[in-house]
Design a protein around this motif. Structure first.
Motif, PDB file in Angstrom:
ATOM      1  N   ALA A 192       7.471   5.988   0.073  1.00 14.85           N
ATOM      2  CA  ALA A 192       7.045   5.295  -1.145  1.00 14.85           C
ATOM      3  C   ALA A 192       7.953   5.630  -2.315  1.00 14.85           C
ATOM      4  CB  ALA A 192       5.601   5.677  -1.468  1.00 14.85           C
ATOM      5  N   ASN A 193       8.361   6.900  -2.412  1.00 16.53           N
ATOM      6  CA  ASN A 193       9.239   7.319  -3.503  1.00 16.53           C
ATOM      7  C   ASN A 193      10.597   6.642  -3.428  1.00 16.53           C
ATOM      8  OD1 ASN A 193      10.056   9.114  -5.746  1.00 16.53           O
ATOM      9  ND2 ASN A 193      11.396   9.986  -4.205  1.00 16.53           N
ATOM     10  N   GLN A 194      11.131   6.515  -2.212  1.00 12.44           N
ATOM     11  CA  GLN A 194      12.432   5.883  -2.037  1.00 12.44           C
ATOM     12  C   GLN A 194      12.361   4.363  -2.106  1.00 12.44           C
ATOM     13  OE1 GLN A 194      15.462   7.715  -1.628  1.00 12.44           O
ATOM     14  NE2 GLN A 194      14.011   9.253  -2.369  1.00 12.44           N
ATOM     15  N   GLY A 195      11.172   3.816  -1.921  1.00 13.42           N
ATOM     16  CA  GLY A 195      11.026   2.373  -1.945  1.00 13.42           C
ATOM     17  C   GLY A 195      11.519   1.696  -0.690  1.00 13.42           C
ATOM     18  N   ALA A 246       0.830  -1.208   0.000  1.00 14.66           N
ATOM     19  CA  ALA A 246       0.000   0.000   0.000  1.00 14.66           C
ATOM     20  C   ALA A 246       0.860   1.253   0.000  1.00 14.66           C
ATOM     21  CB  ALA A 246      -0.925  -0.014   1.212  1.00 14.66           C
ATOM     22  N   ILE A 247       1.911   1.270   0.815  1.00 13.28           N
ATOM     23  CA  ILE A 247       2.793   2.443   0.874  1.00 13.28           C
ATOM     24  C   ILE A 247       3.565   2.589  -0.435  1.00 13.28           C
ATOM     25  CG2 ILE A 247       4.753   3.487   2.063  1.00 13.28           C
ATOM     26  CD1 ILE A 247       3.847   2.125   4.603  1.00 13.28           C
ATOM     27  N   TYR A 248       4.068   1.483  -0.948  1.00 14.94           N
ATOM     28  CA  TYR A 248       4.829   1.528  -2.199  1.00 14.94           C
ATOM     29  C   TYR A 248       3.977   2.080  -3.341  1.00 14.94           C
ATOM     30  CZ  TYR A 248       7.781  -0.148  -6.030  1.00 14.94           C
ATOM     31  OH  TYR A 248       8.562  -0.226  -7.151  1.00 14.94           O
ATOM     32  N   GLN A 249       2.706   1.678  -3.402  1.00 15.06           N
ATOM     33  CA  GLN A 249       1.835   2.088  -4.498  1.00 15.06           C
ATOM     34  C   GLN A 249       1.431   3.556  -4.407  1.00 15.06           C
ATOM     35  OE1 GLN A 249       1.133   0.365  -7.171  1.00 15.06           O
ATOM     36  NE2 GLN A 249       2.282  -1.395  -6.435  1.00 15.06           N
ATOM     37  N   LEU A 250       1.606   4.189  -3.241  1.00 11.31           N
ATOM     38  CA  LEU A 250       1.274   5.614  -3.127  1.00 11.31           C
ATOM     39  C   LEU A 250       2.062   6.443  -4.140  1.00 11.31           C
ATOM     40  CD1 LEU A 250       1.145   6.193   0.744  1.00 11.31           C
ATOM     41  CD2 LEU A 250      -0.775   6.007  -0.845  1.00 11.31           C
TER      42      LEU A 250
END
Length: 302
Positions: A211-214, A62-66
């Protein structure tokens, strides 16, 4: 939000300097973050798995997909049409109501022009953001999730600051807390809620950054990001002396800093020149703010 409310309580009830309280909070919760992530000084870099990762957890996905999730291109255009229809209807209804009431309002042609301008700018943004220009190949992949998230947060804060009584109170307390108190405003409550809302917004920004940093790391340049956030607000016109500023202008200030960083990077200039250029722009913005306030004060005395 809870952290911000706690800091606001210390600042308003114990009358502690806000700079010291927030700096102490930054240091304390930086340590708490390392404890929660089970990180040591030379630990690894926990990653947020995408849906393609084996054994990925729902929370991580969920965080990654943000940041990396995308709408279908068709859905992106449908969302744009809905947004333009909503904002266009609100603008038309507001201007029509003012004209019927005999108040000052723009002519219908100007209202149509504003709606058309919103549609054109929105179409340009959606068209650009639908494209993926990585590795020299242009592909239509869809609108990233984070753009509607940022726009929703921006609209909510714009409505809160510019269209509600609480927003008026925030400007009043920032401009002159003693005058606001004498006018019947509960200054302590307003300041505490302001700190809570700022902290909640920072939490949203933290999720987007992760999320941007992965992933998350103990060497994230948090102090640098805090300074960039302050610089974005000041460059956008928010006064360091309080009482003036808009959420939209803060976003525009952030775009200026992003343009400086990206432009100098594309020119192949080193990081030190990026810092210098950002610092110069910030210094100019603060100087303009100080001179404009000084001019306003002299005009009021005259």
């Amino acid at each position: 939000g809870v952290i911000g409310a706690g800091q606001g309580f210390l600042i308003t009830r114990l009358r502690l300097p806000s700079f010291v309280v927030t700096l102490a909070g930054y240091l304390i919760f930086n340590g708490v973050l390392l404890i929660v992530l089970l990180l040591g000084p030379f630990s690894g870099y926990p990653t947020l798995c995408s849906s393609s990762c084996s054994g990925a957890q729902n929370n991580s996905n969920a965080i990654y997909q943000l940041m990396w999730g995308k709408f279908d291109p068709t859905v992106s255009w449908i969302l744009l049409a809905v947004v333009v229809a909503i904002f266009g209807s609100i603008m038309w209804w507001r201007d029509t109501r003012r004209r019927r009431s005999g108040l000052v309002a723009p002519p219908p042609s100007l209202t149509y022009l504003k709606i058309a301008l919103i549609a054109v700018v929105g179409a340009a943004v959606v068209w650009i953001c639908n494209l993926n220009r990585g590795r020299g190949v242009v592909q239509v992949v869809g609108l990233p999730y984070f753009i509607p998230i940022v726009l929703v947060v921006l609209v909510v804060w714009m409505i809160l600051l510019e269209r509600t009584k609480f927003g008026r109170y925030i400007y009043a307390v920032g401009g002159n807390p003693e005058a606001a108190r004498r006018a019947g405003v509960n200054v302590s409550r307003v300041r505490t809620l302001a700190f809570a809302l700022c902290a909640a917004t920072a939490g949203i920004a933290g999720l987007l950054y992760a999320a941007n940093q992965g992933g998350l790391s103990n060497n994230v340049p948090g102090g640098q990001l805090v300074l960039y956030a302050v610089a974005a607000a000041v460059i956008g016109g928010t006064s360091l002396f309080g009482g003036r500023g808009r959420a939209l202008h803060g976003v525009l200030g952030g775009l200026v800093i992003g343009a400086i960083y990206n432009g100098l990077y594309l020119l192949g200039l080193a990081a030190q020149y990026q810092y210098i250029a950002t610092g110069i722009v910030l210094l100019v913005a603060v100087t303009v703010d100080a001179l404009s306030r000084r001019g306003a004060a002299l005009g009021a005395r005259g």
